[in-house]
Scaffold this active site. Structure first.
Site, PDB file in Angstrom:
ATOM      1  N   ARG A 148       3.513   3.225  -9.235  1.00  0.00           N
ATOM      2  CA  ARG A 148       4.464   4.592  -8.490  1.00  0.00           C
ATOM      3  C   ARG A 148       5.238   5.242  -9.662  1.00  0.00           C
ATOM      4  NH1 ARG A 148       7.611   2.451  -3.601  1.00  0.00           N
ATOM      5  NH2 ARG A 148       8.110   4.685  -3.266  1.00  0.00           N
TER       6      ARG A 148
ATOM      7  N   CYS B 298      15.093   4.636  -6.613  1.00  0.00           N
ATOM      8  CA  CYS B 298      13.641   4.013  -6.293  1.00  0.00           C
ATOM      9  C   CYS B 298      12.851   5.105  -5.473  1.00  0.00           C
ATOM     10  CB  CYS B 298      13.960   2.701  -5.587  1.00  0.00           C
ATOM     11  SG  CYS B 298      14.969   3.269  -4.041  1.00  0.00           S
TER      12      CYS B 298
END
Length: 285
Positions: free
Chosen positions: A185, A242
């Site tokens: 990611r 995040c």
């Protein structure tokens, strides 16, 4: 009373299941299935635990009053969070214990939020439900309720930054952004979760699961301190982020265990950042 401010063991929690001063919260969640946490709670949970929804209780509106997207899990309004905590029976002197079934990735968000409103006596069950069940401890099905609490908001024990400060830091690089997402990611290779892939330019990657031992419990503080050392020299100049401000709290908890205090959370995180095409995106390692 001894207060627990980072982690708690299954054995210790088991001794306080009926302690009126303890509030136990089940934070299970699944990003791909929003009902999974509540369903899991209904099937079986720790005695006297109440369910805390990441989406409904531990996050605020995705769009601000100005119509701007704030990310997938923006912080709740402080007053609303205090009301939620009171509904769970939390008082100023309560010991709060949070758990999940995901290595603490969701329970750490509750831990951080309690500190955000000035409540230090909050700890995450080390190893989560797996550790609880590995000790042969039972799960129950009755839904727990508590008398209303009276917790008051106090000066925050945390630090936050917004997108504007992240933008300013792109030029100065005075602070280090640390991204808790998985490496694919971070590199921009997982479009299932992140439709816009990549990371904030200059950010470093520290996958939150790297804070854990193979059994799902946190590494010792001394090991965590070594792990974080290459990322930044001063935690006061570190910013944790995040996908949506949830697993970044896992890194903040790990840093607290390591004695690395003072880092900030970017609550909007990647989901807020990438929603504005004017903000730069980096890809790759």
């Amino acid at each position: 009373m001894h207060s627990h401010t980072t982690l708690i063991s299954a054995a210790t929690l088991a001794q306080h299941l009926t302690d009126p001063n303890w509030v136990i919260l089940d934070c299970r969640h699944d990003l791909m299935n929003p009902n999974a946490g509540r369903d899991g709670y209904a099937i079986g949970h720790i005695q006297n635990a109440q369910f805390a929804s990441i989406d409904d209780d531990l996050s605020g509106a995705k769009t601000g009053a100005d119509g701007v997207f704030r990310g997938r899990h923006p912080l709740p309004e402080r007053g609303a969070l205090i009301e939620t905590l009171r509904a769970w029976g939390v008082n100023d002197g309560s010991q709060v214990a949070a758990y999940d079934a995901h290595g603490g990735m969701f329970a750490a968000r509750l831990w951080w939020l309690l500190r955000w409103v000035g409540h230090a006596n909050v700890a995450v069950l080390d190893g989560g439900l797996a550790a609880w069940q590995s000790e042969g401890l039972p799960l129950v099905t009755p839904v727990a309720t508590r008398a209303r609490g009276s917790i008051a908001e106090r000066p925050t024990l945390t630090h936050t930054v917004g997108a504007r400060e992240i933008v300013a830091n792109l030029a100065t690089r005075q602070r280090t952004v640390v991204d808790a997402r998985a490496a694919d990611r971070f590199r921009g290779e997982n479009e299932t979760i992140d439709p816009v892939g990549g990371h904030i330019p200059g950010a470093k990657n520290r996958f939150f699961k790297d804070n854990l031992q193979p059994d799902g419990r946190f590494k010792p503080g001394s090991q965590l301190k070594q792990d974080f050392a290459p990322l930044f020299s001063n935690p006061n100049f570190a910013i944790m982020q995040c996908g949506s401000g949830v697993t970044a709290c896992h890194n903040l908890l790990a840093m607290e265990l390591a004695g690395l205090h003072g880092a900030s959370l970017y609550p909007g995180s990647w989901s807020e950042w990438c929603a504005d095409p004017a903000r730069p995106v980096a890809t790759g390692a």
